[in-house]
Each structure stands twice: as structure tokens, then as C-alpha cells.
Design a protein around this motif. Sequence first.
Motif, PDB file in Angstrom:
ATOM      1  N   ALA A  72       0.721  -1.095  -0.020  1.00  0.00           N
ATOM      2  CA  ALA A  72       0.021  -0.071   0.032  1.00  0.00           C
ATOM      3  C   ALA A  72       0.899   1.129   0.128  1.00  0.00           C
ATOM      4  O   ALA A  72       0.354   2.338  -0.516  1.00  0.00           O
ATOM      5  CB  ALA A  72      -0.947  -0.051   1.192  1.00  0.00           C
ATOM      6  N   ASP A 102      -5.123  -1.324   8.703  1.00  0.00           N
ATOM      7  CA  ASP A 102      -5.957  -0.748   7.906  1.00  0.00           C
ATOM      8  C   ASP A 102      -6.388   0.966   8.625  1.00  0.00           C
ATOM      9  O   ASP A 102      -6.416   1.804   7.659  1.00  0.00           O
ATOM     10  CB  ASP A 102      -7.635  -1.255   7.861  1.00  0.00           C
ATOM     11  N   LEU A 105      -2.984   2.866   7.354  1.00  0.00           N
ATOM     12  CA  LEU A 105      -3.093   3.149   5.781  1.00  0.00           C
ATOM     13  C   LEU A 105      -4.156   4.309   5.712  1.00  0.00           C
ATOM     14  O   LEU A 105      -3.763   5.133   4.860  1.00  0.00           O
ATOM     15  CB  LEU A 105      -3.545   2.112   5.137  1.00  0.00           C
ATOM     16  N   ALA A 106      -5.240   4.358   6.271  1.00  0.00           N
ATOM     17  CA  ALA A 106      -6.266   5.263   6.126  1.00  0.00           C
ATOM     18  C   ALA A 106      -5.814   6.733   6.673  1.00  0.00           C
ATOM     19  O   ALA A 106      -6.100   7.602   5.936  1.00  0.00           O
ATOM     20  CB  ALA A 106      -7.543   4.704   6.975  1.00  0.00           C
ATOM     21  N   ASN A 109      -3.063   8.010   4.542  1.00  0.00           N
ATOM     22  CA  ASN A 109      -3.639   8.828   3.358  1.00  0.00           C
ATOM     23  C   ASN A 109      -4.382  10.072   3.407  1.00  0.00           C
ATOM     24  O   ASN A 109      -4.006  10.927   2.630  1.00  0.00           O
ATOM     25  CB  ASN A 109      -4.603   7.767   2.572  1.00  0.00           C
ATOM     26  N   ASN A 190     -11.776   6.427   3.699  1.00  0.00           N
ATOM     27  CA  ASN A 190     -10.396   6.112   2.871  1.00  0.00           C
ATOM     28  C   ASN A 190     -10.633   5.246   1.447  1.00  0.00           C
ATOM     29  O   ASN A 190      -9.835   5.476   0.642  1.00  0.00           O
ATOM     30  CB  ASN A 190      -9.379   5.292   3.578  1.00  0.00           C
ATOM     31  N   LYS A 191     -11.885   4.647   1.735  1.00  0.00           N
ATOM     32  CA  LYS A 191     -12.215   3.636   0.859  1.00  0.00           C
ATOM     33  C   LYS A 191     -13.409   4.474  -0.065  1.00  0.00           C
ATOM     34  O   LYS A 191     -13.431   4.324  -1.385  1.00  0.00           O
ATOM     35  CB  LYS A 191     -12.789   2.342   0.969  1.00  0.00           C
ATOM     36  N   SER A 199     -12.161   9.436  -2.367  1.00  0.00           N
ATOM     37  CA  SER A 199     -11.543   8.649  -1.063  1.00  0.00           C
ATOM     38  C   SER A 199     -10.154   9.348  -0.897  1.00  0.00           C
ATOM     39  O   SER A 199      -9.362   9.637  -1.607  1.00  0.00           O
ATOM     40  CB  SER A 199     -11.475   7.350  -1.505  1.00  0.00           C
ATOM     41  N   GLU A 201      -7.646   7.586  -0.146  1.00  0.00           N
ATOM     42  CA  GLU A 201      -6.690   6.885  -0.900  1.00  0.00           C
ATOM     43  C   GLU A 201      -6.393   7.416  -2.271  1.00  0.00           C
ATOM     44  O   GLU A 201      -5.176   7.754  -2.550  1.00  0.00           O
ATOM     45  CB  GLU A 201      -7.088   5.389  -0.820  1.00  0.00           C
ATOM     46  N   THR A 202      -7.259   8.111  -3.007  1.00  0.00           N
ATOM     47  CA  THR A 202      -7.196   8.480  -4.201  1.00  0.00           C
ATOM     48  C   THR A 202      -6.707   9.962  -3.935  1.00  0.00           C
ATOM     49  O   THR A 202      -5.857  10.391  -4.700  1.00  0.00           O
ATOM     50  CB  THR A 202      -8.640   8.618  -4.963  1.00  0.00           C
ATOM     51  N   ALA A 204      -4.593  10.867  -1.762  1.00  0.00           N
ATOM     52  CA  ALA A 204      -3.268  10.855  -1.459  1.00  0.00           C
ATOM     53  C   ALA A 204      -2.161  10.531  -2.542  1.00  0.00           C
ATOM     54  O   ALA A 204      -1.358  11.372  -2.507  1.00  0.00           O
ATOM     55  CB  ALA A 204      -2.875   9.814  -0.228  1.00  0.00           C
ATOM     56  N   ARG A 205      -2.859   9.689  -3.508  1.00  0.00           N
ATOM     57  CA  ARG A 205      -2.026   9.511  -4.555  1.00  0.00           C
ATOM     58  C   ARG A 205      -2.125  10.584  -5.667  1.00  0.00           C
ATOM     59  O   ARG A 205      -1.296  10.750  -6.364  1.00  0.00           O
ATOM     60  CB  ARG A 205      -2.603   8.332  -5.208  1.00  0.00           C
TER      61      ARG A 205
END
Length: 205
Positions: A72, A102, A105-106, A109, A190-191, A199, A201-202, A204-205
Amino acid sequence: KNTKNGIEDLTKSMIISTGVTKVLSAGFNMISNSIDDAISRYDTMNNFPRVMENLGIATEDSQKSIDKMSEALMGLPATLDQGAMAVQRFTSANGDIEKSTDLFLAVNNAILAGGAGSEIQASALEQLSQAYAKGKPDMMEWRTLMTAMPAQLKQVANAMGYVDASALGEDLREGTITMDDFTNTIMQLNKEGVNGFASFETQAR
């Protein structure tokens, strides 16, 4: 004229030599940093299962956590060491390494999506870990989170029915809502994201 040419040639040689030295120095520093990172990663992967075993976590579950974090975090400016330390703290409070992985990671992010400097990001992760272990944040911990990820905290607050993060922080400090309520929402966003936002996650990237 010959003297002048000689001085010019010597000056050029010195400039070239200095440039080469700088390039070599930078190269050696990069190699040294890579070696340090590799050693740190190796130590983490070896020590993490031992630490978790003392918390009653099976070795195979610890390995799953490390593997999940490694995958991840690929391409993100966060280290496995930071993840391991956070997961250890979360797990010492909840006894659930899968949830703790989890959660890290959340949270990571969300903090990365906040776009603050690396020192502020590291401090925010540290402060949140402390607040989670205690069961609620103090004012300083909450302010650190507000500095690191103001937009993301507002999204969490909105998802939990609050207008802004200040009201959310007040209820967390007073115990009206729990850190589990708060962190579960972070993991959800996060999801999924909220109110049309991507999200975490998105983001962050």
C-alpha cells in the motif's frame, strides 16, 4: 598570454574537478541513504513480529500486516518504519492488528492528502496514535491534526453529521463520541469518500 591561458585552463580544471566531486558526493550520499533505508526496513521486518508477539499477535498475522503495508505504501512518501510504529501503538490499544493496519493506512492517506510538510505529517501521525491510545485527543493533539489535514478532517466531520471539525474535536474531547467512531469514519472515507470528494486513498495518490 601563455600565463593567461594557463590560468584559464587551471580555472576550468578546478571547476570541472569541483563539479565531478559534487556529483560523486551526491552519488555516494544517495547510495548511503539507500543502504540506511534497506537496513531500517530489514530491522523493521525482523523486529515487528517479535514486538507484536508480546501483544499476543501471531507471527503470520504480523507478516500479513507488513506485506499489506509494503504494497500500500509503494509510491507514497511514507516509510514502513512509520507504519510499523503506528500499527504497534494502535494494536496495543485495540488488540486487532488487521484493524490497526487498515487504520494506519487510512490515517496516513488522509494526512498525505492534507499536503502539509513532512515534519507536520509525522507529528500528526504521532499525535493521533497517542490520542487513540488514550481514548480521546487533547487540544494540542487536535490542533496538530487540524494543521496537517484541515480539509480531510472537515470531510470526516461532515460524514459524522458535523458542520466543521472544531465541533467534532470538542465532542471527541468530551467523550460524546469515541475515537473508534472517529477512526472508523476515517477508514470508511479512505475507501469511499464523502459528498462528492474522492476517497482519501485517491486524494493521497
